[in-house]
Design a protein around this motif. Structure first.
Motif: not given
Length: 228
Positions: A123-130, A136-139, A222-225
């Motif tokens: 998935g993709n999450n803009a809040d995660l650090p680079r 991040q694997v969107g597919g 899972a909890r964080a999401r």
């Protein structure tokens, strides 16, 4: 016709067979036991009793060595359990996906003395650090055909991975990785630990602690999401 005489080897075999069937024979003839000479690597011993005593000492020494090995393994397992527990507690304190991933990375790097850790997060999450440790694997899993066979097992895998799998997991650091542990995180992604030591992660090693780490990280993600 007279029966052919048995050769020495045949007679010796018959005597050995008889003694095996009658283990108390020498107890009935103690004077014979006292006269026997039992060969050893260091030379003959004086009597059967001396030989048996030496055998018992050697067996005791071997048992002591095995006990020492088991004690050392138990101590290592206890330390690993403490580290897994510390990881679990630290992840329970995390309340965002970013803190969860950073905490996981810090604990695995410091407490477990890992050289390379990679988190491939579906998935993709803009809040995660680079960072080089996070991809991040969107597919999702479909985007990682190199790892399809390993992911289908739904079990941790350890040992030496092929160059294409290492490149997929560790990127530019792949050439330095000699052994690795791969932990599927269900629908969340993949966690990989790499080492320059070719013997650190082996195919035959136990995966109990790898399973515990994977389960802990999966639940924490899972909890964080859910909290987001």
């Amino acid at each position: 016709m007279n029966a052919p005489l048995s050769d020495d080897a045949t007679e010796a075999g018959a005597v050995a067979a008889y003694l095996k069937q009658h283990p108390s024979f020498l107890s009935d003839y103690p004077e014979l036991a006292a006269q026997l000479t039992v060969p050893r690597e260091q030379g003959p011993v004086a009597s059967l009793a001396t030989y048996q005593l030496q055998q018992l000492r050697e067996k005791n020494a071997e048992l002591e060595r095995r006990l020492a090995d088991l004690t050392a393994i138990a101590a290592d397992n206890e330390r690993l359990m403490e580290r897994v527990h510390a990881l679990t507690v630290a992840l329970l304190r995390a309340n965002t996906l970013e803190v969860t991933t950073r905490t996981m990375m810090a604990r695995l790097s410091e407490d477990f003395h890992t050289e390379q850790v990679r988190l491939l997060l579906f998935g993709n999450n803009a809040d995660l650090p680079r960072s080089n440790w996070l991809r991040q694997v969107g597919g999702g899993a479909a985007e990682l055909p190199e790892l399809a066979e390993l992911l289908q097992r739904h079990e941790p895998v350890s040992g030496r991975l092929s160059p294409d799998k290492l490149a997929c997991l560790f990127g530019d650091e792949a050439p330095s990785i000699r052994s690795a542990a791969l932990m599927p995180l269900g629908e969340a992604g993949i966690l990989a630990i790499g080492s320059q030591d070719p013997d650190r992660f082996q195919p035959g090693m136990g995966t109990l602690f790898l399973k515990m780490i994977a389960a802990t990280v999966t639940a924490a993600l899972a909890r964080a999401r859910d909290l987001a």
